[in-house]
Structures are given as structure tokens and as C-alpha cells.
Design a protein around this motif. Structure first.
Motif, PDB file in Angstrom:
ATOM      1  N   LEU A 152       0.864  -1.178   0.000  1.00  0.00           N
ATOM      2  CA  LEU A 152       0.000   0.000   0.000  1.00  0.00           C
ATOM      3  C   LEU A 152       0.903   1.231   0.000  1.00  0.00           C
ATOM      4  CD1 LEU A 152      -3.092   0.068   0.002  1.00  0.00           C
ATOM      5  CD2 LEU A 152      -3.020   0.586   2.439  1.00  0.00           C
ATOM      6  N   VAL A 153       0.740   2.092  -0.996  1.00  0.00           N
ATOM      7  CA  VAL A 153       1.629   3.229  -1.212  1.00  0.00           C
ATOM      8  C   VAL A 153       0.822   4.518  -1.176  1.00  0.00           C
ATOM      9  CG1 VAL A 153       3.310   4.289  -2.779  1.00  0.00           C
ATOM     10  CG2 VAL A 153       3.066   1.787  -2.706  1.00  0.00           C
ATOM     11  N   VAL A 154       1.386   5.558  -0.575  1.00  0.00           N
ATOM     12  CA  VAL A 154       0.762   6.879  -0.564  1.00  0.00           C
ATOM     13  C   VAL A 154       1.687   7.861  -1.276  1.00  0.00           C
ATOM     14  CG1 VAL A 154      -0.130   8.782   0.835  1.00  0.00           C
ATOM     15  CG2 VAL A 154      -0.459   6.417   1.591  1.00  0.00           C
ATOM     16  N   LEU A 155       1.154   8.516  -2.323  1.00  0.00           N
ATOM     17  CA  LEU A 155       1.908   9.535  -3.046  1.00  0.00           C
ATOM     18  C   LEU A 155       1.371  10.916  -2.690  1.00  0.00           C
ATOM     19  CD1 LEU A 155       2.167   8.126  -6.702  1.00  0.00           C
ATOM     20  CD2 LEU A 155       3.815   7.910  -4.833  1.00  0.00           C
ATOM     21  N   SER A 156       2.276  11.861  -2.456  1.00  0.00           N
ATOM     22  CA  SER A 156       1.854  13.241  -2.277  1.00  0.00           C
ATOM     23  C   SER A 156       1.382  13.793  -3.614  1.00  0.00           C
ATOM     24  CB  SER A 156       3.022  14.081  -1.756  1.00  0.00           C
ATOM     25  OG  SER A 156       4.019  14.199  -2.766  1.00  0.00           O
ATOM     26  N   ALA A 157       0.716  14.935  -3.573  1.00  0.00           N
ATOM     27  CA  ALA A 157       0.262  15.557  -4.820  1.00  0.00           C
ATOM     28  C   ALA A 157       1.437  15.821  -5.758  1.00  0.00           C
ATOM     29  CB  ALA A 157      -0.486  16.849  -4.516  1.00  0.00           C
ATOM     30  N   ALA A 158       2.561  16.278  -5.198  1.00  0.00           N
ATOM     31  CA  ALA A 158       3.737  16.566  -6.024  1.00  0.00           C
ATOM     32  C   ALA A 158       4.251  15.299  -6.696  1.00  0.00           C
ATOM     33  CB  ALA A 158       4.836  17.205  -5.181  1.00  0.00           C
ATOM     34  N   GLU A 159       4.208  14.179  -5.982  1.00  0.00           N
ATOM     35  CA  GLU A 159       4.697  12.912  -6.527  1.00  0.00           C
ATOM     36  C   GLU A 159       3.771  12.350  -7.601  1.00  0.00           C
ATOM     37  OE1 GLU A 159       7.133  10.937  -2.790  1.00  0.00           O
ATOM     38  OE2 GLU A 159       4.939  11.001  -2.681  1.00  0.00           O
ATOM     39  N   CYS A 160       2.542  12.838  -7.644  1.00  0.00           N
ATOM     40  CA  CYS A 160       1.594  12.361  -8.661  1.00  0.00           C
ATOM     41  C   CYS A 160       1.884  12.953 -10.041  1.00  0.00           C
ATOM     42  CB  CYS A 160       0.155  12.710  -8.250  1.00  0.00           C
ATOM     43  SG  CYS A 160      -0.459  11.736  -6.854  1.00  0.00           S
ATOM     44  N   LEU A 161       2.744  13.968 -10.111  1.00  0.00           N
ATOM     45  CA  LEU A 161       3.163  14.574 -11.386  1.00  0.00           C
ATOM     46  C   LEU A 161       1.968  15.000 -12.235  1.00  0.00           C
ATOM     47  CD1 LEU A 161       6.068  12.111 -12.370  1.00  0.00           C
ATOM     48  CD2 LEU A 161       6.194  14.225 -11.022  1.00  0.00           C
ATOM     49  N   PHE A 162       1.065  15.739 -11.619  1.00  0.00           N
ATOM     50  CA  PHE A 162      -0.130  16.173 -12.329  1.00  0.00           C
ATOM     51  C   PHE A 162       0.211  17.166 -13.439  1.00  0.00           C
ATOM     52  CE2 PHE A 162      -2.240  15.238  -8.115  1.00  0.00           C
ATOM     53  CZ  PHE A 162      -2.961  14.147  -8.570  1.00  0.00           C
ATOM     54  N   ALA A 163      -0.479  17.002 -14.571  1.00  0.00           N
ATOM     55  CA  ALA A 163      -0.396  17.943 -15.685  1.00  0.00           C
ATOM     56  C   ALA A 163      -1.767  17.969 -16.341  1.00  0.00           C
ATOM     57  CB  ALA A 163       0.683  17.508 -16.672  1.00  0.00           C
ATOM     58  N   TYR A 164      -1.893  18.695 -17.437  1.00  0.00           N
ATOM     59  CA  TYR A 164      -3.187  18.793 -18.100  1.00  0.00           C
ATOM     60  C   TYR A 164      -3.665  17.405 -18.541  1.00  0.00           C
ATOM     61  CZ  TYR A 164      -6.667  19.797 -21.717  1.00  0.00           C
ATOM     62  OH  TYR A 164      -7.820  19.801 -22.481  1.00  0.00           O
ATOM     63  N   ARG A 165      -4.767  16.949 -17.942  1.00  0.00           N
ATOM     64  CA  ARG A 165      -5.367  15.632 -18.211  1.00  0.00           C
ATOM     65  C   ARG A 165      -4.340  14.510 -18.112  1.00  0.00           C
ATOM     66  NH1 ARG A 165      -8.399  18.865 -17.465  1.00  0.00           N
ATOM     67  NH2 ARG A 165     -10.311  19.469 -18.561  1.00  0.00           N
ATOM     68  N   ASP A 166      -3.441  14.643 -17.151  1.00  0.00           N
ATOM     69  CA  ASP A 166      -2.348  13.686 -17.068  1.00  0.00           C
ATOM     70  C   ASP A 166      -1.870  13.554 -15.628  1.00  0.00           C
ATOM     71  OD1 ASP A 166      -0.550  11.864 -18.066  1.00  0.00           O
ATOM     72  OD2 ASP A 166       0.906  13.355 -18.736  1.00  0.00           O
ATOM     73  N   SER A 167      -1.233  12.420 -15.348  1.00  0.00           N
ATOM     74  CA  SER A 167      -0.637  12.169 -14.031  1.00  0.00           C
ATOM     75  C   SER A 167       0.321  10.999 -14.158  1.00  0.00           C
ATOM     76  CB  SER A 167      -1.721  11.829 -12.998  1.00  0.00           C
ATOM     77  OG  SER A 167      -2.243  10.525 -13.250  1.00  0.00           O
ATOM     78  N   ILE A 168       1.016  10.698 -13.085  1.00  0.00           N
ATOM     79  CA  ILE A 168       1.947   9.568 -13.086  1.00  0.00           C
ATOM     80  C   ILE A 168       1.224   8.260 -13.348  1.00  0.00           C
ATOM     81  CG2 ILE A 168       1.768   9.134 -10.580  1.00  0.00           C
ATOM     82  CD1 ILE A 168       4.776   8.538 -10.599  1.00  0.00           C
ATOM     83  N   PHE A 169      -0.082   8.207 -13.010  1.00  0.00           N
ATOM     84  CA  PHE A 169      -0.835   6.962 -13.120  1.00  0.00           C
ATOM     85  C   PHE A 169      -1.136   6.566 -14.568  1.00  0.00           C
ATOM     86  CE2 PHE A 169      -1.913   8.788  -8.968  1.00  0.00           C
ATOM     87  CZ  PHE A 169      -1.477   7.755  -8.154  1.00  0.00           C
ATOM     88  N   LYS A 170      -0.897   7.478 -15.504  1.00  0.00           N
ATOM     89  CA  LYS A 170      -1.130   7.169 -16.911  1.00  0.00           C
ATOM     90  C   LYS A 170       0.139   6.725 -17.621  1.00  0.00           C
ATOM     91  CE  LYS A 170      -4.150   9.568 -19.279  1.00  0.00           C
ATOM     92  NZ  LYS A 170      -4.885  10.646 -19.948  1.00  0.00           N
ATOM     93  N   HIS A 171       1.228   6.563 -16.873  1.00  0.00           N
ATOM     94  CA  HIS A 171       2.509   6.318 -17.523  1.00  0.00           C
ATOM     95  C   HIS A 171       3.079   4.942 -17.187  1.00  0.00           C
ATOM     96  CE1 HIS A 171       2.919  10.350 -19.241  1.00  0.00           C
ATOM     97  NE2 HIS A 171       2.209  10.729 -18.193  1.00  0.00           N
ATOM     98  N   THR A 172       4.095   4.590 -17.934  1.00  0.00           N
ATOM     99  CA  THR A 172       4.730   3.280 -17.817  1.00  0.00           C
ATOM    100  C   THR A 172       5.147   2.994 -16.379  1.00  0.00           C
ATOM    101  OG1 THR A 172       5.601   3.551 -20.048  1.00  0.00           O
ATOM    102  CG2 THR A 172       6.596   1.843 -18.691  1.00  0.00           C
ATOM    103  N   GLY A 173       4.867   1.784 -15.948  1.00  0.00           N
ATOM    104  CA  GLY A 173       5.257   1.373 -14.606  1.00  0.00           C
ATOM    105  C   GLY A 173       4.163   1.517 -13.572  1.00  0.00           C
ATOM    106  N   MET A 174       3.045   2.178 -13.951  1.00  0.00           N
ATOM    107  CA  MET A 174       1.963   2.382 -12.987  1.00  0.00           C
ATOM    108  C   MET A 174       0.689   1.623 -13.362  1.00  0.00           C
ATOM    109  SD  MET A 174       3.321   4.199 -10.656  1.00  0.00           S
ATOM    110  CE  MET A 174       1.980   4.867  -9.668  1.00  0.00           C
ATOM    111  N   SER A 175       0.787   0.730 -14.325  1.00  0.00           N
ATOM    112  CA  SER A 175      -0.408   0.002 -14.763  1.00  0.00           C
ATOM    113  C   SER A 175      -0.926  -0.943 -13.685  1.00  0.00           C
ATOM    114  CB  SER A 175      -0.109  -0.786 -16.037  1.00  0.00           C
ATOM    115  OG  SER A 175       0.930  -1.719 -15.814  1.00  0.00           O
ATOM    116  N   ASN A 176      -0.090  -1.254 -12.696  1.00  0.00           N
ATOM    117  CA  ASN A 176      -0.510  -2.141 -11.615  1.00  0.00           C
ATOM    118  C   ASN A 176      -0.894  -1.378 -10.347  1.00  0.00           C
ATOM    119  OD1 ASN A 176      -0.052  -4.951 -12.705  1.00  0.00           O
ATOM    120  ND2 ASN A 176       1.957  -4.048 -13.080  1.00  0.00           N
ATOM    121  N   ALA A 177      -1.064  -0.064 -10.479  1.00  0.00           N
ATOM    122  CA  ALA A 177      -1.455   0.758  -9.335  1.00  0.00           C
ATOM    123  C   ALA A 177      -2.972   0.877  -9.279  1.00  0.00           C
ATOM    124  CB  ALA A 177      -0.816   2.140  -9.425  1.00  0.00           C
ATOM    125  N   LEU A 178      -3.575   0.236  -8.291  1.00  0.00           N
ATOM    126  CA  LEU A 178      -5.023   0.316  -8.088  1.00  0.00           C
ATOM    127  C   LEU A 178      -5.293   1.345  -6.999  1.00  0.00           C
ATOM    128  CD1 LEU A 178      -7.563  -2.625  -7.810  1.00  0.00           C
ATOM    129  CD2 LEU A 178      -7.682  -0.647  -6.298  1.00  0.00           C
TER     130      LEU A 178
END
Length: 354
Positions: A152-178
């Protein structure tokens, strides 16, 4: 609950027929060991795993050959500090219902994001936004479970790498993040955002309330966007394209009335709906799919559309806009193929080859 050979039509707002080999309804964290075992089994068999919220931003292009995890975790916990309301919200909660409940409780800030379809767990993935505000403006942290390790992992807002209609969760390596939970902070010193788009028409701007903005946003969205219960759709199908100042200036010389929105990096955001409209595509149909007659940014399931109908229509829109404006549209909707996430460029080749 686990279902096999299950129709996904009730679980996507496009109402496109597709089947999943296995569907797991994840509604309690106590199910996590069972879920992790099932994920391990599917990975060992080289079968795909898909995490699904409300299916409000998803186009199933064909039957899914693996495991679909339907996230249905519920719960909202509200606490306060001297300056903020702190909301811990489970991923399966309905986003619009959360906004509505907050306004009713006098917890203001989310009103500009009213009537955005989907569940809370999907909001950080897409960094949903409307009328001058985005999810990232209120996000404190996002909790997720790594389906590979069970951590179980907690990311801060900064670690989520938010951008326009985008975030870290849409990128390679995060497909297994529920995503299981988000934490939001809303300031008690509320400031209105009512000078964006149609919200500028609200009277008495100096004394506008969050409830007035909420009501206006709901009215505008209801007038512009079709109800998925009546006409299957995923809201905005394409992202608003961002171009250079030079390209925007060239287009404005040809189209002086073209909506344009300067960005902080001196690039210019254009209105995809306007571009599609100017290309003469409102009401255009391919099979059972159509460009909505009132809002060109929305593709609809008008008459029992197949995924192929939608794919061909989306490609037609993209091609026409590129030819007329030399602007490339990128789809906002997630394309899900038999083996997992794909994109329009890939599936159109397959469709044309059939």
C-alpha cells in the motif's frame, strides 16, 4: 464477487458491448488477498489485467481476454484543521455525488468540477478539470495498492506529477497501481473561480456563492452534454490541443474568432470542439456512432454503435481537423483492446485491415 464471461456493457458509459473473461467486484479491502492471488494467477498465464472505475472514460474496442477489476470501494471521512476541511474518500465513490454532498455541507471548492462523470479513484488518473480548476488544486495525496507486490503506497500531490489531463498513473510502470483512496484539502477561506468560460455570465460576480457556481456548472453541462443514460458517451472524446504561439498566431490570422487560451509556458490551448465544428463534423455519423449535434467534442452511441463505428468516426474527426488546421487531436478516452490499453493509431490499422 467474481463473474466469468461477463458483459461489460453495463460498466461503460458508451454502452458498447464487450465481454471480459473474468470480472472481480472489489468493494472491500478485506478482499485484497483474494484479489492479489487472482492477479498473480493471470500474470503467470500472461493474461492482461485491467482496473476499471465507472467506465466513463473508456472505449472497449473488443472483448477483453483477461481480468477486469471493478473498483467499488466506498466511504467518505471528513475532518477539519484550523484552515482546511480534510476529506478522505474511497476510490469507488461517485465523483459528482461527492461534490454535491460537499456543497450541501457548506464545504466549498469542488463546485467547478460538478457533473464530471466517474468515480473518485479515476479523478487523479486523468487529473479531471473544468472551468478553470483541476483535481490537483485540491489533492493532498493518493493511496494505491501495487497489485504486483501487495504494498500500500501513498503519493503526495507533487509525486503524482499532475499535468493537463495527465498524471503519473497514466505512464509506464503504474499500470498495476489500483487507487484505493484520495485525500483532498479544501480551504475554509473559499475563493470563487467564476470568470472562466460561460461562468462569466453569472450575475453579481462580487458576491457569487459556491452553490451558484455549482448550479451554473450543472446547468451548462446538462445543456451541452448528453446524458449517458440516454445517449451513450464518455464526455469529451478529445483533449483540447496545445500549440505554439507561432502556430496559434498563424491560425488566428485565418480564423480571428478562434477561441484560444494562453498557458503559463507561453503555449496556446485551443478548443477541440470548435475545431471539429468548423470542420463541418457536427452530426456526422458512422454506423451507429455520431458527433453530437450540440457539442462537437462529444461522440455518441446514437443507434447501437459498435466499437468499430466509434473508432472509424474518431479517425475521421482527427483526419479532417488535421487537414484543415494542421492540428493533431489526441483522444482523452482510454482505448482498451483485447490485451490491454491501446490507442486510436493502433486500432485503426486493425479495423481497416479487417
Amino acid at each position: 464477487m467474481i463473474e466469468t464471461n461477463c458483459s461489460l456493457k453495463p460498466f461503460n458509459t458508451f454502452s458498447i458491448e464487450a465481454k471480459a473473461q473474468t470480472l472481480f467486484h472489489f468493494n472491500d479491502m478485506a478482499q485484497l488477498p483474494e484479489l492479489l492471488d487472482l492477479v498473480t494467477k493471470y500474470h503467470s498465464e500472461n493474461k492482461p489485467v485491467l482496473i476499471l472505475g465507472a467506465g466513463s472514460n473508456t472505449l472497449f474496442c473488443e472483448d477483453f481476454s483477461g481480468l477486469v477489476i471493478k473498483v467499488e470501494l466506498l466511504g467518505v471521512d471528513i475532518s477539519t484543521s484550523d484552515e482546511h476541511y480534510i476529506l478522505q474518500v474511497a476510490a469507488g465513490e461517485d465523483w459528482h455525488q461527492l461534490v454535491t454532498d460537499c456543497i450541501a455541507k457548506g464545504i466549498d471548492g469542488l463546485e467547478n468540477l460538478a457533473l464530471i462523470p466517474g468515480v473518485v479513484g479515476s479523478a487523479p488518473v486523468q487529473n479531471i478539470g473544468a472551468y478553470g480548476t483541476e483535481f490537483k488544486d485540491f489533492c493532498e495525496s493518493v493511496e494505491y495498492v501495487d497489485l504486483l507486490t501487495g504494498e500500500l503506497v501513498v503519493l503526495s500531490a507533487a509525486e503524482c506529477l499532475f499535468a493537463y489531463r495527465d498524471s503519473i498513473f497514466k505512464h509506464t510502470g503504474m499500470s498495476n497501481a489500483l487507487i484505493t483512496k484520495v485525500t483532498l484539502t479544501l480551504s475554509k477561506q473559499w475563493q470563487p473561480h467564476s470568470r472562466y468560460g460561460s461562468l462569466q455570465n453569472i450575475e453579481n460576480q462580487e458576491q457569487v456563492s459556491a452553490k451558484q457556481i455549482y448550479d451554473s456548472v450543472c446547468q451548462i453541462r446538462n445543456e451541452k452534454l448528453p446524458d449517458p443514460e440516454k445517449l451513450g458517451n464518455v464526455g469529451s472524446f478529445f483533449k483540447n490541443p496545445v500549440v505554439s504561439q507561432q502556430q496559434a498566431d498563424a491560425l488566428l490570422r485565418l480564423y480571428p474568432n478562434m477561441p484560444n487560451y494562453p498557458q503559463n509556458d507561453k503555449s496556446i490551448k485551443l478548443a477541440a470542439g470548435w475545431l471539429i465544428d468548423q470542420a463541418g463534423l457536427k452530426g456526422k455519423t458512422v454506423g451507429g456512432a455520431a458527433v453530437h449535434k450540440n457539442q462537437a467534442l462529444v461522440l455518441i452511441n446514437q443507434n447501437n454503435a459498435t466499437s468499430t463505428d466509434v473508432i472509424l468516426l474518431a479517425d475521421l474527426v482527427r483526419t479532417k481537423v488535421k487537414a484543415m488546421f494542421n492540428v493533431s487531436l489526441e483522444h482523452e478516452v482510454r482505448f482498451i483492446g483485447r490485451e490491454g490499453e491501446t490507442n486510436l493509431q493502433q486500432v485503426i490499422k486493425y479495423v481497416r485491415a479487417k
